[in-house]
Scaffold this motif. Structure first.
Motif, PDB file in Angstrom:
ATOM      1  N   SER A  97       7.639   5.973  -2.562  1.00  0.00           N
ATOM      2  CA  SER A  97       6.382   6.343  -1.907  1.00  0.00           C
ATOM      3  C   SER A  97       6.636   7.113  -0.620  1.00  0.00           C
ATOM      4  O   SER A  97       5.756   7.815  -0.117  1.00  0.00           O
ATOM      5  CB  SER A  97       5.557   5.092  -1.620  1.00  0.00           C
ATOM      6  N   ARG A 100      10.163   0.840  -4.584  1.00  0.00           N
ATOM      7  CA  ARG A 100       8.786   1.294  -4.611  1.00  0.00           C
ATOM      8  C   ARG A 100       8.418   1.960  -3.289  1.00  0.00           C
ATOM      9  O   ARG A 100       7.788   3.007  -3.237  1.00  0.00           O
ATOM     10  CB  ARG A 100       7.877   0.084  -4.868  1.00  0.00           C
ATOM     11  N   TRP A 107       8.614   9.540  -0.346  1.00  0.00           N
ATOM     12  CA  TRP A 107       8.929  10.930  -0.675  1.00  0.00           C
ATOM     13  C   TRP A 107       7.761  11.860  -0.404  1.00  0.00           C
ATOM     14  O   TRP A 107       7.950  13.021  -0.050  1.00  0.00           O
ATOM     15  CB  TRP A 107       9.366  11.048  -2.132  1.00  0.00           C
ATOM     16  N   ASP A 108       6.561  11.343  -0.555  1.00  0.00           N
ATOM     17  CA  ASP A 108       5.385  12.174  -0.277  1.00  0.00           C
ATOM     18  C   ASP A 108       5.368  12.567   1.192  1.00  0.00           C
ATOM     19  O   ASP A 108       5.230  13.740   1.547  1.00  0.00           O
ATOM     20  CB  ASP A 108       4.105  11.417  -0.641  1.00  0.00           C
ATOM     21  N   GLN A 161       0.798  -1.227   0.000  1.00  0.00           N
ATOM     22  CA  GLN A 161       0.000   0.000   0.000  1.00  0.00           C
ATOM     23  C   GLN A 161       0.825   1.268   0.000  1.00  0.00           C
ATOM     24  O   GLN A 161       0.251   2.363  -0.029  1.00  0.00           O
ATOM     25  CB  GLN A 161      -0.925   0.014   1.216  1.00  0.00           C
ATOM     26  N   VAL A 175      12.867   5.666 -10.935  1.00  0.00           N
ATOM     27  CA  VAL A 175      11.471   6.106 -11.011  1.00  0.00           C
ATOM     28  C   VAL A 175      10.827   5.605 -12.306  1.00  0.00           C
ATOM     29  O   VAL A 175       9.719   5.064 -12.299  1.00  0.00           O
ATOM     30  CB  VAL A 175      11.394   7.637 -10.920  1.00  0.00           C
ATOM     31  N   ALA A 211       7.910  12.484   3.209  1.00  0.00           N
ATOM     32  CA  ALA A 211       9.116  13.244   3.549  1.00  0.00           C
ATOM     33  C   ALA A 211       9.000  14.707   3.125  1.00  0.00           C
ATOM     34  O   ALA A 211       9.381  15.616   3.862  1.00  0.00           O
ATOM     35  CB  ALA A 211      10.333  12.597   2.892  1.00  0.00           C
ATOM     36  N   PHE A 254       3.550   4.125   1.659  1.00  0.00           N
ATOM     37  CA  PHE A 254       3.559   4.851   2.923  1.00  0.00           C
ATOM     38  C   PHE A 254       2.196   5.464   3.234  1.00  0.00           C
ATOM     39  O   PHE A 254       1.857   5.657   4.401  1.00  0.00           O
ATOM     40  CB  PHE A 254       4.630   5.945   2.892  1.00  0.00           C
ATOM     41  N   GLY A 255       1.450   5.772   2.215  1.00  0.00           N
ATOM     42  CA  GLY A 255       0.131   6.365   2.423  1.00  0.00           C
ATOM     43  C   GLY A 255      -0.844   5.373   3.044  1.00  0.00           C
ATOM     44  O   GLY A 255      -1.821   5.777   3.657  1.00  0.00           O
ATOM     45  N   LEU A 260      10.140   1.940 -12.247  1.00  0.00           N
ATOM     46  CA  LEU A 260       9.032   1.550 -11.376  1.00  0.00           C
ATOM     47  C   LEU A 260       7.688   1.736 -12.072  1.00  0.00           C
ATOM     48  O   LEU A 260       6.787   0.914 -11.929  1.00  0.00           O
ATOM     49  CB  LEU A 260       9.063   2.381 -10.095  1.00  0.00           C
ATOM     50  N   PHE A 261       7.577   2.806 -12.837  1.00  0.00           N
ATOM     51  CA  PHE A 261       6.296   3.074 -13.486  1.00  0.00           C
ATOM     52  C   PHE A 261       6.106   2.234 -14.740  1.00  0.00           C
ATOM     53  O   PHE A 261       4.982   1.883 -15.087  1.00  0.00           O
ATOM     54  CB  PHE A 261       6.170   4.562 -13.821  1.00  0.00           C
TER      55      PHE A 261
END
Lengths: 200, 200
Positions: A107, A103, A109-110, A26, A167, A112, A28-29, A170-171
């Motif tokens: 995630s 991954r 970074w948001d 899921q 990055v 942080a 970090f969110g 990953l996408f």
DNA sequence: CCATTCACATAACAAGCGTTACGGTTATGT
DNA sequence: ACATAACCGTAACGCTTGTTATGTGAATGG
């Protein structure tokens, strides 16, 4: 139904693994007490015992990310340019575990960027990473395997390149399979290796 | 107290601006109906009128990100290598607005990576971005300003480099001020420009 | 001119969140 | 052996979240 035998260290590892699985699934969110608890087969009461507050859970998750990144199996380092290449390859998501780790990393970074304190911590961390890379670059330069030039600049550029490649991979994992990533990194290193005859 | 004059389009713009301010302040993780509503000086009732569900708000926020990124003031394009350089410079956080936009961009990755559909959309988007860059690279090659080689590979590498530089600059703005970013990009382009005599 | 639709505010809802209090086991030290 | 502490489940708290229902004044159109 508490544990019959208090293998505390083992339980701590179980908690960490549950946190890791939640992060991988899921991000970090989605890191929530109840998610970790159900992943662990326990309740939130256990977690509040290990982490007095949510921020402690997040801190532990970040530690976990650091620690598992550091403990990743590294390839043989070699010397000079080969060591630089190895260090950069170790960052890329070339394996399933490395992909999961990256991954989670992205995630984070948001979280942080929303917290100035965490942001500063990350800046220091990446600065240290660049310093390590700078030393490898300088060593390669002394061996004549890299042209002269400010090693810090070269390290910063290389770190940027690898970070961006992470990055993108990953996408679009199908567009950036491991061979492609290696190929692109080797392109970058090849361009770096070649000295630049014209004066600027 | 509804609006006296139904300037619907203007109100729509107000909503978008409120969303943007929330994103800039709290990132995608802090994008909530009530945050946008209070930022707008309205209630959640207004928002549910414009966005039936939360996912529509998120979709609108992503559209907004796309649209404001596309509408960024671009520098004079030029031709050949200069056009490539201009396109890459346009991505970097060299201004305050570009920094805000990039910060939102990076924070969106957590949301995007957690949702496979969004993830795929991003993959397509970055693919298109690479395609555009590839055309610029190919044009520069035809002008002889870039050495021959697969333009797609060169474009992918350049995009990786710039993307990683964005992330590093966001976390350590004092270590990567605009001149430093430009410098690093020019280093990269310089290494790219120089043909590679030795056969591999 | 009046019925209908639009554009909101108001208010409540259930669900999920972090947090806390409390109770009962299990281990630990004396 | 017994008091104390550590460990952890249970349950509830208050808060925030997205969502929904309802009401109301303004715009619109026939």
């Amino acid at each position: 139904m508490p544990r019959t035998k208090g293998d505390h260290e083992a339980r701590r590892r179980d908690v960490s693994e549950a946190v890791w699985r939640v992060l991988a699934a899921q991000g970090f969110g989605g890191l929530t007490l109840r998610a970790v608890a159900t992943e662990l087969g326990a309740t939130t009461g256990l977690l509040t015992h290990y982490f007095p507050a949510k921020r402690d859970l997040v801190a532990h998750a970040l530690d976990l990310l650091d620690q598992r990144t550091a403990a990743r199996p590294r390839r043989a380092a070699g010397t000079g340019l080969a060591a630089v290449r190895a260090a950069l390859l170790d960052i890329l998501p070339l394996t399933a575990e490395a992909t999961a780790s990256n991954r989670i990393w992205v995630s984070s970074w948001d979280t942080a960027l929303a917290d100035p304190a965490l942001s500063g911590e990350y800046a220091l961390k990446y600065g240290r990473s660049r310093d390590k890379l700078r030393e490898l670059v300088a060593a390669a330069q002394e061996l004549g395997e890299l042209p002269p030039g400010d090693p810090a600049r070269i390290a910063a550029g290389a770190q940027s390149f690898v970070l961006g490649l992470v990055v993108q991979a990953l996408f679009a994992p199908e567009a950036f399979p491991p061979p492609r990533q290696t190929e692109l990194l080797d392109d970058y290193l090849a361009a770096l290796v070649h000295p630049w005859p014209e004066s600027r």
